[in-house]
Design a protein around this motif. Structure first.
Motif, PDB file in Angstrom:
ATOM      1  N   ASP A 137      70.109 -81.855 -20.012  1.00  0.00           N
ATOM      2  CA  ASP A 137      68.885 -81.848 -18.619  1.00  0.00           C
ATOM      3  C   ASP A 137      69.261 -80.989 -17.005  1.00  0.00           C
ATOM      4  O   ASP A 137      68.584 -81.052 -16.068  1.00  0.00           O
ATOM      5  N   ILE A 138      70.878 -80.652 -17.799  1.00  0.00           N
ATOM      6  CA  ILE A 138      70.845 -79.398 -15.944  1.00  0.00           C
ATOM      7  C   ILE A 138      69.860 -78.437 -16.245  1.00  0.00           C
ATOM      8  O   ILE A 138      69.809 -77.750 -15.276  1.00  0.00           O
ATOM      9  N   LEU A 139      69.536 -77.566 -17.008  1.00  0.00           N
ATOM     10  CA  LEU A 139      68.390 -76.535 -17.386  1.00  0.00           C
ATOM     11  C   LEU A 139      67.265 -76.518 -16.551  1.00  0.00           C
ATOM     12  O   LEU A 139      67.472 -75.645 -15.605  1.00  0.00           O
ATOM     13  N   GLU A 140      67.112 -77.465 -16.153  1.00  0.00           N
ATOM     14  CA  GLU A 140      66.037 -77.372 -14.304  1.00  0.00           C
ATOM     15  C   GLU A 140      66.489 -77.503 -13.039  1.00  0.00           C
ATOM     16  O   GLU A 140      65.456 -77.436 -12.098  1.00  0.00           O
ATOM     17  N   LYS A 141      67.575 -77.676 -13.306  1.00  0.00           N
ATOM     18  CA  LYS A 141      68.552 -78.431 -11.584  1.00  0.00           C
ATOM     19  C   LYS A 141      68.699 -76.477 -11.217  1.00  0.00           C
ATOM     20  O   LYS A 141      68.510 -76.000 -11.486  1.00  0.00           O
ATOM     21  N   SER A 142      68.955 -77.016  -9.450  1.00  0.00           N
ATOM     22  CA  SER A 142      68.865 -75.709  -9.468  1.00  0.00           C
ATOM     23  C   SER A 142      70.572 -75.515  -9.488  1.00  0.00           C
ATOM     24  O   SER A 142      71.657 -76.553  -9.196  1.00  0.00           O
ATOM     25  N   PRO A 143      71.052 -74.437  -9.836  1.00  0.00           N
ATOM     26  CA  PRO A 143      72.204 -73.891 -10.164  1.00  0.00           C
ATOM     27  C   PRO A 143      73.786 -74.267  -8.833  1.00  0.00           C
ATOM     28  O   PRO A 143      74.824 -74.945  -8.838  1.00  0.00           O
ATOM     29  N   PHE A 144      72.837 -74.351  -7.554  1.00  0.00           N
ATOM     30  CA  PHE A 144      73.260 -74.842  -6.005  1.00  0.00           C
ATOM     31  C   PHE A 144      73.382 -76.812  -5.978  1.00  0.00           C
ATOM     32  O   PHE A 144      74.206 -76.854  -4.882  1.00  0.00           O
ATOM     33  N   ASP A 145      73.048 -77.588  -6.734  1.00  0.00           N
ATOM     34  CA  ASP A 145      72.935 -78.734  -6.342  1.00  0.00           C
ATOM     35  C   ASP A 145      73.517 -79.012  -7.615  1.00  0.00           C
ATOM     36  O   ASP A 145      74.181 -80.391  -7.270  1.00  0.00           O
TER      37      ASP A 145
END
Ligand SMILES: Nc1ncnc2c1ncn2[C@@H]1O[C@H](COP(=O)(O)OP(=O)(O)OP(=O)(O)O)[C@@H](O)[C@H]1O
Ligand SMILES: [Mg+2]
Length: 289
Positions: A137-145
């Motif tokens: 589920d991390i795939l869609e997140k911004s790396p900066f979050d």
């Protein structure tokens, strides 16, 4: 893929007033599938050596052989892209290089840059994210979050997604907590074992060098001061101590024990298990039933 450095010298800003000799006469042979640890004081030339392993730097003297490629000083070395694809580098603080909007895009960037299709790159992103111990589920997140540790793992996943034959790690766990360090080091070790990935690790941790490496190279002031198996390197700890370097705690304990008892354990122990077995043998040999 075998890698060799033969009498490699590198000068930063060569032929300018700022010229600086960083490494000299460095010869290291890394047969395919080796786990090599590179240790040495700050400024001893470790990162400079690493950058020769995928031709980011080209020697000012000597030759670097990476598989079938030869990179020689004083000549134009063209078409280095295939080399860079085969040798993945995880730099110190690799998370500083994250830049895409989403984790998925960031991991896909490298493979796509090397001609992998979008569908294949997406699949690789998913697989390598799982390999570094993160949830999909991390795939869609911004790396900066993400947290610092998660960002580090995403950056590592980006290198794994290139499907390299050789992985080069410049202090990959710097700044992580002890648990994160161990998880990441164990992950690299299983990749090394499962995929026969050649692994070259720069570390300040003698514990990690003793635990994971087949070969150790010690750098001192830009030169190779010593190389050998962990057993060879740590069985003459005086040399390391003279260079101002540490020995692993388990070796320190053995030396201390041998000094106090006046007895030798027979071989140098590199893990707690080996040490416990040797001490048990010594103790049981000393006590008559
Ligand atoms: N970009 C650069 N320009 C000029 N000199 C440099 C550059 N990078 C490194 N050097 C010099 O080259 C030598 C070797 O540096 P290198 O970064 O390889 O050491 P290192 O062993 O990786 O150190 P550390 O443990 O601090 O990372 C040092 O004397 C350093 O000052
Ligand atoms: Mg360095």
């Amino acid at each position: 893929m075998d890698i060799s450095l033969e009498k490699v010298e590198y000068r930063y800003q060569a032929n300018t007033p700022f010229e600086r000799l960083a490494i000299a006469d460095v010869s290291i042979h890394i047969p395919s599938g080796t786990y090599l640890a590179l240790i040495g004081h700050t400024g001893s030339g470790k990162s400079t050596v690493l950058q020769h392993l995928n031709a980011l730097l080209q020697p000012t003297e000597g030759t670097v052989k990476i598989g079938d490629y030869q990179i020689k000083s004083h000549q134009k070395n063209k078409n280095l892209k295939p080399v860079r694809k085969k040798v993945g580098i995880v730099f110190q603080f690799p998370e500083h290089q994250l830049f895409e909007e989403t984790v998925e895009k960031d991991i896909m960037f490298g493979p796509m840059n090397f001609g992998v299709s979008e569908a294949e790159a997406k699949e690789r992103a998913r697989v390598s994210l799982t390999q570094v111990g993160l949830e999909e589920d991390i795939l869609e997140k911004s790396p900066f979050d993400l947290s610092g540790g998660q960002m580090r793992r995403v950056a590592i996943a980006g290198v794994l997604a290139m499907d390299p034959d050789v992985i080069v790690l410049d202090e990959p766990t710097a700044g992580l907590d002890p648990r994160g360090r161990k998880e990441i080091m164990d992950m690299f070790y299983s990749l090394h074992k499962e995929r026969q990935l050649s692994t070259i690790l720069v570390t300040h941790s003698m514990e990690d060098a003793a635990r994971y490496a087949d070969q150790i190279v010690i750098m001192q002031q830009g030169r190779v001061a010593k190389q050998g198996t962990p057993e060879e390197i740590f069985s003459s700890p005086e040399d390391l101590l003279k260079m101002g370097l540490d020995v692993p705690d388990v070796v320190r304990f053995q030396l201390n024990l041998e000094k106090r008892t006046g007895r030798k354990l027979g071989k140098i122990c590199l893990t707690i298990d080996e040490l416990a077995a040797s001490v048990a043998e010594m103790v049981s040999g000393g006590v008559r039933p």
